[in-house]
Design an enzyme around this catalytic site. Structure first.
Site, PDB file in Angstrom:
ATOM      1  CG  HIS B 182      -7.475  93.046 -36.429  1.00  0.00           C
ATOM      2  ND1 HIS B 182      -7.994  94.314 -36.561  1.00  0.00           N
ATOM      3  CD2 HIS B 182      -6.642  92.871 -37.485  1.00  0.00           C
ATOM      4  CE1 HIS B 182      -7.490  94.883 -37.651  1.00  0.00           C
ATOM      5  NE2 HIS B 182      -6.668  94.038 -38.221  1.00  0.00           N
ATOM      6  CG  ASP B 211      -9.384  96.440 -34.332  1.00  0.00           C
ATOM      7  OD1 ASP B 211      -8.681  95.616 -33.707  1.00  0.00           O
ATOM      8  OD2 ASP B 211      -9.472  96.472 -35.567  1.00  0.00           O
ATOM      9  CB  SER B 284      -3.897  95.610 -39.553  1.00  0.00           C
ATOM     10  OG  SER B 284      -5.273  95.542 -39.764  1.00  0.00           O
TER      11      SER B 284
END
Lengths: 188, 368
Positions: B182, B211, B284
């Site tokens: 993402h 992911d 992230s």
């Protein structure tokens, strides 16, 4: 304990075949009996049978001239049903000691003896009538049970005149009597 | 013929229809003829039986009728279903108040239960926040730290549109990085190291389900490292294990500490595990390491409704992905995921110092 006036009225109504009195007694007592039967290995049909048998017993008792009910209708009906159901259970081998003995009952053995005798007579007449065949059965029922007069019966059954109907009725009656007494005397 | 007449006479006598004179004559006849006397007695008895039979039949019929009547009215019940309309109405009248009370109690309970269910039911995905930096954050940082941005301006094409950013770390000294899928939503990316040096990178592979994304630094300025100080762990970390991360929630690398709080991720997701640590957007794709300096996961999301709950993709997924890619794509044949950690036994400050150079800020953009 003497039954109160309301109950006396109901019993008088029962003795004279008054349908409202019958319905009232039915309504007041059926559920109790049904609960008892259901709680003791019985079915809804058993409950109906036993209760109606008790009603007939009460009816017969109410009709007899020497009739005095010394307890409440409820107690009497319950006692009869209890006795009848116990017997039914014993006959069918389903008897178990589930019947509790704590309820108020009155002795009904004598009444039931008479009742049983009458049941037997009823069964004999029923069998005799049913083995007569038609039109004998209907003819006799019209005359003796429904108390119709010969003129009407002749017209209804299609006889050309009342005398012929009478003749036929006589033959039928002789056969019925023969059938009935053959059984009845064995029973005696 | 005579017999019929005789019987008729007897019946007439028994039913009391004879006149006084006839009766006297007939009774006289009975006395004189025993046979006739016997017939009278017998017939009388028979007629009684017939009457009794009629009576009993009628009574039975009345009783059946009464039974049916009471059944229809609902005064008695044989356990069957209530079909008659009258009975339903009767029941309604009888139990209207009870029904009303029951209905309101039921309604209340229903509301209470739905409230409880809503309160206790697992949070849905909208409650999960991805920790990539959205463009607003980056813009704010750009205003705040204008100098830094100007320095790295060169590598991003002037007409490119920034779509996101996060953290990435090397898994192979030759320039293969891992980050979250993402993070790299755009078509290209540049990576920036802790000193501010910027390198162009290509998005080699993305797996949205796990992911994970793999980037390859494709820049002449990049010099391949000899080896990585940390290794990627194949086994899952243990519950309660202390972990730390290095990431780029801002333009400068930052250190964070926490512990592993559950073996599965959000809603029992087995791809990830749960961490207790404060995570911020931009983290992230940051490596999650244990005290020995082994990468156990990739920080990916946090729970918006709970304080300090974050989730990381398990590191073994990196191996699974690389293994799968090696079968399909020859370009990945050379990738050798680092397994050995040389950070074991060092204190945390030194561990971080050693690692700093291998963790990059990722900026994803769309080329116009």
């Amino acid at each position: 304990m003497k039954a109160d006036t309301n109950e006396q009225l109901l019993l008088k109504g029962l003795a004279s075949n008054d349908s409202r009195a019958i319905e009232t007694i039915y309504k007041d007592n059926f559920n109790m009996v049904q609960a008892f039967i259901l709680n003791n290995n019985g079915s809804y049909d058993d409950a109906r049978d036993i209760f109606q048998e008790a009603m007939i017993t009460l009816y017969e008792k109410a009709q007899s001239e020497s009739f005095v009910l010394t307890c409440q209708i409820k107690t009497y009906v319950y006692s009869v049903c209890r006795r009848l159901w116990l017997k039914r259970l014993q006959q069918t081998g389903r008897y178990s000691n589930t019947l509790d003995n704590l309820d108020e009952t009155v002795p009904v053995e004598e009444d039931l003896e008479i009742h049983e005798k009458r049941n037997a007579e009823f069964a004999i007449m029923d069998r005799a009538l049913n083995s007569l065949g038609e039109p004998c059965k209907s003819l006799l029922e019209a005359f003796y049970l429904q108390k119709q007069d010969m003129q009407r019966i002749a017209a209804a059954f299609g006889y050309t005149n009342a005398d012929n109907a009478k003749n036929q009725k006589y033959k039928c009656l002789m056969r019925l009597k023969k059938l009935f007494f053959a059984q009845y005397n064995i029973g005696e | 013929m005579e017999d019929i007449l005789l019987l008729e006479t007897i019946e007439k006598y028994l039913s009391g229809q004879m006149s006084a004179e006839e009766k006297r004559w007939f009774e006289d006849l009975r006395k004189k003829t025993p046979e006739i006397d016997q017939m009278v007695v017998e017939h009388n008895m028979f007629l009684h039986q017939m009457d009794f039979y009629a009576d009993r039949t009628a009574l039975k019929h009345t009783l059946q009728h009464a039974h049916q009547q009471l059944l229809n009215r609902g005064d008695i019940n044989e356990g069957g279903t209530v079909s008659a309309k009258g009975r339903v109405i009767q029941l309604w009248n009888k139990y209207r108040r009870v029904t009303a009370i029951a209905a309101s109690v039921g309604g209340g309970i229903a509301l209470l239960i739905s409230g409880l269910v809503a309160y206790f039911s697992p949070v849905n995905h909208s409650q999960i926040q991805q920790l990539s930096r959205d463009i607003a954050v980056i813009k704010r940082n750009q205003q705040y730290q204008g100098n830094l941005i100007n320095e790295v301006k060169g590598k991003i094409p002037a007409d490119a549109k920034m779509v996101g950013g996060g953290t990435g770390f090397l898994i192979d000294p030759k320039g293969y990085l891992v980050t979250n899928a993402h993070v790299v939503r755009g078509t290209s990316a540049v990576v920036v190291n802790s000193k501010g040096d910027e390198f162009k990178a290509v998005i080699a592979y993305t797996d949205a389900e796990k992911d994970i994304a793999i980037l390859k630094i494709d820049d002449a300025d990049f010099k391949a490292f000899r080896a990585l100080p940390y290794g990627i762990r194949k086994q899952t970390a243990d519950l309660g294990e202390e972990i730390f991360t290095l990431g780029y929630p801002r333009n400068e690398i930052s250190y964070n500490l926490g512990y592993l709080s559950a073996r599965t991720g959000f809603n029992g997701d087995s791809v990830s595990f749960q961490l207790q640590m404060s995570a911020n957007p931009g983290s992230s794709g940051a490596p999650v390491l244990n005290k020995n300096g082994e990468v156990v996961g990739i920080l990916s999301t946090r729970q918006a409704t709970a304080e300090g709950v974050a989730f990381a993709v398990k590191s073994k997924n990196i191996y699974q992905l690389i293994d799968a890619l090696k079968k399909d794509d020859t370009a990945f044949q050379k990738v050798k995921v680092a397994t050995h950690s040389s950070l074991k036994g060092m204190n945390r400050t030194n561990q971080v110092k050693e690692m700093e150079d291998y963790v990059f800020l990722v900026k994803a953009f769309n080329k116009n």
